[in-house]
Structure formats: structure tokens, C-alpha cells
Design a protein around this motif. Sequence first.
Motif, short mmCIF file in Angstrom:
data_model
loop_
_atom_site.label_atom_id
_atom_site.label_comp_id
_atom_site.label_asym_id
_atom_site.label_seq_id
_atom_site.Cartn_x
_atom_site.Cartn_y
_atom_site.Cartn_z
N MET A 4 -15.58 -6.05 13.97
CA MET A 4 -14.58 -6.27 14.58
C MET A 4 -14.10 -7.70 13.53
N PRO A 5 -14.45 -8.59 13.17
CA PRO A 5 -14.45 -9.94 12.80
C PRO A 5 -13.70 -9.74 11.91
N ILE A 16 -3.96 -2.81 17.63
CA ILE A 16 -4.56 -3.43 19.24
C ILE A 16 -5.53 -3.30 19.14
N TYR A 17 -6.40 -4.04 19.78
CA TYR A 17 -8.26 -4.55 19.57
C TYR A 17 -8.52 -4.27 20.90
N ALA A 18 -10.12 -2.81 20.99
CA ALA A 18 -10.63 -2.76 22.26
C ALA A 18 -10.96 -3.49 22.00
N GLU A 19 -12.17 -4.09 23.57
CA GLU A 19 -13.36 -4.47 23.58
C GLU A 19 -15.00 -4.19 24.03
N ALA A 24 -10.72 1.31 24.08
CA ALA A 24 -10.26 2.84 23.51
C ALA A 24 -9.85 3.41 23.65
N VAL A 25 -10.56 4.21 24.27
CA VAL A 25 -9.72 5.37 24.89
C VAL A 25 -9.01 5.76 25.57
#
Length: 85
Positions: A4-5, A16-19, A24-25
Motif C-alpha cells: 500500500m505505501p 481508489i484505495y481500500a483499507e 475493497a469488494v
Amino acid sequence: PVAMPQAREALGNSVIYAESIGEAVRDADVIFLMTPWNEYKQLSPALLGKCKHRPVIVDCWRILDAAAFKAVADVKVIGRFDPTG
């Protein structure tokens, strides 16, 4: 999750990032499982039941029980299974 970094540095705001796996899904049409990480093994039918539409899961590592997801997703299993890891 591990990259991620580096992804944020390389891609900036162009994606678009998911935590979490749930985030994410949530709106996914297709879910590719490309690594056998524990985060992806935690994907559950209950989690996908909250999705807006029925996704296709491409499981390249055979880490999911395809039959368990039958009601909420179309699971496509590819690759070879190596029981020795």
C-alpha cells in the motif's frame, strides 16, 4: 496490503484505495485473488452478500471454497494446486 505505501507513492490519487477486504469488494464486478495472503482467505460469503451486485471471483490460488460462495458469487478457479505449498 503489504504494498500500500509503495502503491500510494507510485499511483497517487489515480486509483481508489481500500483499507479493508470489505471495502475493497463492496462495488467490485470482478475480484482477482492473486496472492494467498491471509487477508484474502478471510473473504466470506456473508461479506459478499452485502455487495450491490454478484461479482465474479477469479481464485488463482484455490484458497476459497467455491461451493460456499455459490449463492453470492461466480467463482472461477484457475492454476494448479500444489499440496506441498
